[in-house]
Motif scaffolding. Sequence first.
Motif, PDB file in Angstrom:
ATOM      1  N   GLN A   1       0.831  -1.209   0.000  1.00 35.14           N
ATOM      2  CA  GLN A   1       0.000   0.000   0.000  1.00 35.14           C
ATOM      3  C   GLN A   1       0.868   1.263   0.000  1.00 35.14           C
ATOM      4  O   GLN A   1       0.500   2.288  -0.588  1.00 35.14           O
ATOM      5  CB  GLN A   1      -0.935  -0.004   1.219  1.00 35.14           C
ATOM      6  CG  GLN A   1      -2.066   1.000   1.108  1.00 35.14           C
ATOM      7  CD  GLN A   1      -2.897   1.155   2.379  1.00 35.14           C
ATOM      8  OE1 GLN A   1      -3.279   2.265   2.727  1.00 35.14           O
ATOM      9  NE2 GLN A   1      -3.176   0.076   3.079  1.00 35.14           N
ATOM     10  N   ILE A   2       2.036   1.169   0.656  1.00 35.06           N
ATOM     11  CA  ILE A   2       2.940   2.329   0.714  1.00 35.06           C
ATOM     12  C   ILE A   2       3.439   2.698  -0.683  1.00 35.06           C
ATOM     13  O   ILE A   2       3.493   3.883  -1.044  1.00 35.06           O
ATOM     14  CB  ILE A   2       4.157   2.027   1.628  1.00 35.06           C
ATOM     15  CG1 ILE A   2       3.699   1.800   3.080  1.00 35.06           C
ATOM     16  CG2 ILE A   2       5.176   3.165   1.567  1.00 35.06           C
ATOM     17  CD1 ILE A   2       4.794   1.264   3.997  1.00 35.06           C
TER      18      ILE A   2
ATOM     19  N   GLY B   1      -3.411  -8.963  -3.983  1.00 32.96           N
ATOM     20  CA  GLY B   1      -3.383  -7.640  -3.344  1.00 32.96           C
ATOM     21  C   GLY B   1      -2.414  -6.701  -4.039  1.00 32.96           C
ATOM     22  O   GLY B   1      -2.717  -5.530  -4.286  1.00 32.96           O
ATOM     23  N   LYS B   2      -1.229  -7.228  -4.402  1.00 30.60           N
ATOM     24  CA  LYS B   2      -0.220  -6.410  -5.101  1.00 30.60           C
ATOM     25  C   LYS B   2      -0.761  -5.897  -6.431  1.00 30.60           C
ATOM     26  O   LYS B   2      -0.659  -4.722  -6.755  1.00 30.60           O
ATOM     27  CB  LYS B   2       1.037  -7.243  -5.387  1.00 30.60           C
ATOM     28  CG  LYS B   2       1.913  -7.545  -4.193  1.00 30.60           C
ATOM     29  CD  LYS B   2       3.103  -8.387  -4.622  1.00 30.60           C
ATOM     30  CE  LYS B   2       4.008  -8.737  -3.449  1.00 30.60           C
ATOM     31  NZ  LYS B   2       3.337  -9.336  -2.304  1.00 30.60           N
TER      32      LYS B   2
ATOM     33  N   LEU C   1      -4.589 -15.827  -9.466  1.00 31.11           N
ATOM     34  CA  LEU C   1      -3.897 -15.159  -8.360  1.00 31.11           C
ATOM     35  C   LEU C   1      -4.467 -15.577  -7.019  1.00 31.11           C
ATOM     36  O   LEU C   1      -5.485 -15.082  -6.578  1.00 31.11           O
ATOM     37  CB  LEU C   1      -4.021 -13.628  -8.501  1.00 31.11           C
ATOM     38  CG  LEU C   1      -3.565 -13.034  -9.835  1.00 31.11           C
ATOM     39  CD1 LEU C   1      -3.780 -11.540  -9.847  1.00 31.11           C
ATOM     40  CD2 LEU C   1      -2.100 -13.356 -10.085  1.00 31.11           C
ATOM     41  N   GLY C   2      -3.769 -16.488  -6.370  1.00 30.03           N
ATOM     42  CA  GLY C   2      -4.197 -16.897  -5.034  1.00 30.03           C
ATOM     43  C   GLY C   2      -3.515 -16.034  -3.990  1.00 30.03           C
ATOM     44  O   GLY C   2      -2.891 -15.032  -4.300  1.00 30.03           O
ATOM     45  N   GLY C   3      -3.642 -16.441  -2.736  1.00 29.06           N
ATOM     46  CA  GLY C   3      -2.894 -15.767  -1.669  1.00 29.06           C
ATOM     47  C   GLY C   3      -1.459 -16.264  -1.673  1.00 29.06           C
ATOM     48  O   GLY C   3      -1.030 -17.000  -2.554  1.00 29.06           O
ATOM     49  N   SER C   4      -0.706 -15.891  -0.636  1.00 24.19           N
ATOM     50  CA  SER C   4       0.687 -16.305  -0.520  1.00 24.19           C
ATOM     51  C   SER C   4       0.748 -17.698   0.110  1.00 24.19           C
ATOM     52  O   SER C   4      -0.129 -18.091   0.862  1.00 24.19           O
ATOM     53  CB  SER C   4       1.413 -15.293   0.362  1.00 24.19           C
ATOM     54  OG  SER C   4       2.678 -15.754   0.691  1.00 24.19           O
ATOM     55  N   ALA C   5       1.804 -18.445  -0.214  1.00 15.31           N
ATOM     56  CA  ALA C   5       1.949 -19.810   0.318  1.00 15.31           C
ATOM     57  C   ALA C   5       2.146 -19.803   1.830  1.00 15.31           C
ATOM     58  O   ALA C   5       1.706 -20.688   2.540  1.00 15.31           O
ATOM     59  CB  ALA C   5       3.124 -20.503  -0.359  1.00 15.31           C
TER      60      ALA C   5
END
Length: 258
Positions: free
Chosen positions: A153-154, A213-214, A199-203
Amino acid sequence: MDNTNITILKIGGSVITDKSADDGAARINEIERIASEIAGFEGKLIIVHGAGSFGHPQVKRFGLTGKFDHEGSIITHMSVRKLNTMVVEALNSAGVNALPVHPMACTLSGNSRIKSMFLEQIEEMLANGFVPVLHGDMVMDTELGTSVLSGDQIVPYLAIQMKASRIGIGSAEEGVLDDKGGVIPLINNGNFDEIKTYLGGSANTDVTGGMLGKVLELLELSEQSNSTSYIFNAGNTGNISDFLNGKNIGTAIGTGTI
């Protein structure tokens, strides 16, 4: 003050820490290698790094995405500061004039989104040849008390406010991958719906939305600023210096071309 041609480089927490660890495990060799790749860059640069195992397990342990907790907020902030100190020290050892900038001290969020960030000292750092180094952090939040602020977000916030010309997201992947493991060269609003399914979440433990999210943050950025971001593998030797030297690598997100 001339702050044109600013480059923002995000270094993922999964690259510089062992993100599967329960508590802060830094990859010092990787931090030092990345610092040496950054050392050759002459232009104006802002670095933002992720928290990895110095932030995500702590947030999870104290349930900080759902509730306010004094102790958890302090422990998480102090933990990510430790990682930031390691990164800043490695950069300085490599010859980069790096300075830490802790979001807890200069950022205010509202319901987990940045409301304001004090940027004047960052502008002065850039004007005087320093490299500000920010990181994922706990920040004060007008609605929640404190909230998690992700480096993801930054980066777009800074890119818009500082009118950055080039944005690189150094992750642990070659870029954004399709269902066959191939790198998707370009993501824009035209093909996002089709790509979203890959695009899933992180492992590992990721409290900030993983790759999806990115991509969402960077797509929104391209709409607001007409800039293109590149997601590439910062774990591969030479990729960071290639990006800083103007090479377009990995997945481009936004209006640009490969």
